[in-house]
Design a protein around this motif. Structure first.
Motif, mmCIF file in Angstrom:
data_model
loop_
_atom_site.group_PDB
_atom_site.id
_atom_site.type_symbol
_atom_site.label_atom_id
_atom_site.label_comp_id
_atom_site.label_asym_id
_atom_site.label_seq_id
_atom_site.Cartn_x
_atom_site.Cartn_y
_atom_site.Cartn_z
ATOM 1 N N ASP A 50 0.800 -1.395 -0.108
ATOM 2 C CA ASP A 50 0.007 -0.055 0.047
ATOM 3 C C ASP A 50 0.948 1.228 0.000
ATOM 4 O O ASP A 50 1.527 1.760 1.113
ATOM 5 C CB ASP A 50 -0.828 -0.143 1.329
ATOM 6 N N LEU A 51 0.921 1.977 -1.166
ATOM 7 C CA LEU A 51 1.892 2.817 -1.286
ATOM 8 C C LEU A 51 1.747 4.268 -0.477
ATOM 9 O O LEU A 51 2.588 4.952 -0.324
ATOM 10 C CB LEU A 51 2.032 3.132 -2.646
ATOM 11 N N ASP A 52 0.423 4.211 -0.041
ATOM 12 C CA ASP A 52 -0.160 5.352 0.776
ATOM 13 C C ASP A 52 0.565 5.061 2.053
ATOM 14 O O ASP A 52 0.683 6.163 2.781
ATOM 15 C CB ASP A 52 -1.509 5.354 0.781
ATOM 16 N N GLN A 53 1.021 4.148 2.431
ATOM 17 C CA GLN A 53 1.524 3.929 3.824
ATOM 18 C C GLN A 53 3.122 3.641 3.846
ATOM 19 O O GLN A 53 3.522 2.918 4.699
ATOM 20 C CB GLN A 53 0.822 2.473 4.355
ATOM 21 N N ALA A 54 3.441 4.139 2.926
ATOM 22 C CA ALA A 54 5.274 4.032 2.606
ATOM 23 C C ALA A 54 5.925 4.407 3.989
ATOM 24 O O ALA A 54 6.862 3.434 4.384
ATOM 25 C CB ALA A 54 5.656 4.689 1.450
ATOM 26 N N PRO A 55 5.678 5.323 4.843
ATOM 27 C CA PRO A 55 6.625 5.517 5.920
ATOM 28 C C PRO A 55 6.402 4.376 6.997
ATOM 29 O O PRO A 55 7.446 3.670 7.461
ATOM 30 C CB PRO A 55 6.002 6.835 6.563
ATOM 31 N N LEU A 56 5.097 4.106 7.372
ATOM 32 C CA LEU A 56 5.063 2.936 8.027
ATOM 33 C C LEU A 56 5.489 1.466 7.580
ATOM 34 O O LEU A 56 6.160 0.903 8.466
ATOM 35 C CB LEU A 56 3.241 2.842 8.264
ATOM 36 N N LEU A 57 5.274 1.096 6.412
ATOM 37 C CA LEU A 57 5.902 0.081 5.849
ATOM 38 C C LEU A 57 7.492 0.279 5.807
ATOM 39 O O LEU A 57 8.123 -0.928 6.215
ATOM 40 C CB LEU A 57 5.196 -0.377 4.301
ATOM 41 N N LEU A 58 8.079 1.019 5.701
ATOM 42 C CA LEU A 58 9.502 1.216 5.878
ATOM 43 C C LEU A 58 10.004 0.936 6.964
ATOM 44 O O LEU A 58 10.982 0.428 7.284
ATOM 45 C CB LEU A 58 9.969 2.589 5.217
ATOM 46 N N GLN A 59 9.297 1.651 8.010
ATOM 47 C CA GLN A 59 9.728 1.371 9.414
ATOM 48 C C GLN A 59 9.530 -0.151 9.728
ATOM 49 O O GLN A 59 10.521 -0.832 10.439
ATOM 50 C CB GLN A 59 8.879 2.381 10.476
ATOM 51 N N GLN A 60 8.492 -0.961 9.285
ATOM 52 C CA GLN A 60 8.267 -2.204 9.506
ATOM 53 C C GLN A 60 9.435 -3.055 8.758
ATOM 54 O O GLN A 60 9.606 -4.159 9.588
ATOM 55 C CB GLN A 60 6.735 -2.685 9.107
ATOM 56 N N ALA A 61 9.738 -2.806 7.645
ATOM 57 C CA ALA A 61 10.862 -3.438 7.126
ATOM 58 C C ALA A 61 12.101 -3.477 7.754
ATOM 59 O O ALA A 61 12.793 -4.311 8.074
ATOM 60 C CB ALA A 61 10.988 -3.073 5.668
ATOM 61 N N LEU A 62 12.380 -2.510 8.030
ATOM 62 C CA LEU A 62 13.681 -2.079 9.267
ATOM 63 C C LEU A 62 13.614 -3.091 10.305
ATOM 64 O O LEU A 62 14.442 -3.613 10.784
ATOM 65 C CB LEU A 62 13.927 -0.802 9.455
ATOM 66 N N GLN A 63 12.352 -2.886 10.806
ATOM 67 C CA GLN A 63 12.166 -3.846 12.332
ATOM 68 C C GLN A 63 12.307 -5.400 12.008
ATOM 69 O O GLN A 63 12.891 -6.093 12.598
ATOM 70 C CB GLN A 63 10.598 -3.671 12.923
ATOM 71 N N ALA A 64 11.657 -5.628 10.567
ATOM 72 C CA ALA A 64 11.982 -7.025 10.140
ATOM 73 C C ALA A 64 13.431 -7.521 10.073
ATOM 74 O O ALA A 64 13.802 -8.447 10.494
ATOM 75 C CB ALA A 64 11.211 -7.355 9.112
ATOM 76 N N LEU A 65 14.400 -6.550 9.870
ATOM 77 C CA LEU A 65 15.585 -6.916 9.454
ATOM 78 C C LEU A 65 16.163 -6.386 10.947
ATOM 79 O O LEU A 65 17.682 -6.610 11.061
ATOM 80 C CB LEU A 65 16.272 -5.834 8.532
ATOM 81 N N CYS A 66 15.588 -6.211 12.038
ATOM 82 C CA CYS A 66 16.202 -6.265 13.380
ATOM 83 C C CYS A 66 17.071 -4.831 13.244
ATOM 84 O O CYS A 66 18.037 -5.033 14.214
ATOM 85 C CB CYS A 66 16.986 -7.311 13.693
ATOM 86 N N GLN A 67 16.942 -3.993 12.594
ATOM 87 C CA GLN A 67 17.823 -2.833 12.732
ATOM 88 C C GLN A 67 17.425 -1.919 13.894
ATOM 89 O O GLN A 67 16.440 -2.119 14.348
ATOM 90 C CB GLN A 67 17.562 -1.775 11.422
#
Length: 306
Positions: A254-271
């Motif tokens: 959902d490209l309207d949720q880009a900031p939230l998804l980006l945050q979640q991707a970094l969390q998935a990578l344990c950053q």
């Protein structure tokens, strides 16, 4: 065994010292819209390149033209804008480069490093190791698959996350296809050629492609190309225990949720967490904090994703 003249008719990509040190890429296939697993790969490849003061490129791997999903290429481009990724060069499309791959096929034919194969999947059955059925038949190349002759050698590499990985290609796989009987260029061939022509030094991608790496290293050696550094990321899995993929009906980003998804991707990578902000600022913070030692050294991420 190697090509006597491995050089191709296109130069390496332009750039200075940074590019010589590190050139990475994100190379999605437009067989469906990008999903969360794709985002994890894009984020990791981008952050790893930028943390090394390197270049980051985007390549659309669309050689399998019949499987291109309508609108998926446009979704990829919109996603690049929504997440504010900035590639360090023009986005290239493999379907525009078929003549380059065909030129390499012709070089291989001239040096007797490939052969025509009439075997169908039905003929091969469940045996995934090719048994050289057509290797010495001397079949005409027209309307046949083209296989590369694999030597009986062991190929090993040190993956930056997954550790040492080896394959005895002849025993574990056998001669593999470079061009299908329907004329479609195989992924293994196209990716090796384009990584070389774009001056790639590092590959960051999902662990589902880990078993392809020895084949690609073998082709690179055959062509006289420099060896790349590899890092295969753990895969995001759904609640059925399947990797997120278009085939498994993973949800489009959902490209309207880009900031939230980006945050979640970094969390998935344990950053280290980043503040919720514009994607460009979040990426800058993520690059400054990038630490691959925090990424799980497994082939699957814990938890379920959509």
């Amino acid at each position: 065994m190697s090509l006597s003249n491995p050089s191709l008719a296109l130069p390496l990509s332009k750039g200075g010292k940074a590019e010589e040190n590190y050139v990475g890429r994100f190379a999605p296939s437009p067989t469906g819209p990008l999903h969360f697993g794709s985002l994890i790969t894009a984020v990791a490849s981008y952050c790893d390149a930028k943390a090394h003061q390197g270049h980051w490129l985007v390549r659309i791997e669309d050689t399998d033209i019949p499987r291109i999903y309508p609108g998926s290429e446009e979704h990829i481009l919109r996603a690049m804008d929504a997440f504010e990724f900035e590639p360090d060069g023009e986005i290239i499309y493999q379907k525009d480069r078929l003549d380059i791959y065909e030129n390499v096929i012709q070089q291989l034919r001239q040096q007797d490093l490939v052969y025509a194969c009439q075997c169908t999947r039905k003929m091969l059955g469940s045996n995934h190791i090719y048994q050289d059925t057509c290797r010495d038949l001397g079949l005409p190349f027209e309307h046949q698959a083209i296989r590369v002759k694999v030597e009986d050698v062991e190929i090993c590499f040190e993956d930056r996350l997954q550790g040492r990985h080896c394959s005895q290609l002849k025993k574990d796989l056998g001669d593999f296809v470079l061009k299908r009987r329907d004329g479609i260029m195989n992924y293994q061939l196209a990716v090796v050629i384009d990584d070389y022509l774009q001056g790639m030094t590092h590959v960051v991608r999902g662990a589902d492609l880990l078993d392809n790496t020895e084949r690609q290293i073998y082709l690179g050696q055959l062509f006289g190309y420099p060896r790349l550094s590899y890092m295969h990321l753990p895969l995001a899995m759904n609640d059925q225990g399947q990797k997120l993929s278009k085939q498994n009906l993973a949800q489009a980003l959902d490209l309207d949720q880009a900031p939230l998804l980006l945050q979640q991707a970094l969390q998935a990578l344990c950053q280290v967490p980043v503040e919720l902000d514009r994607p460009a600022r979040m990426l800058k913070q993520a690059v400054a904090q990038w630490d691959i030692s925090r990424i799980p050294h497994t082939t699957e991420l814990q938890g379920h994703y959509l």
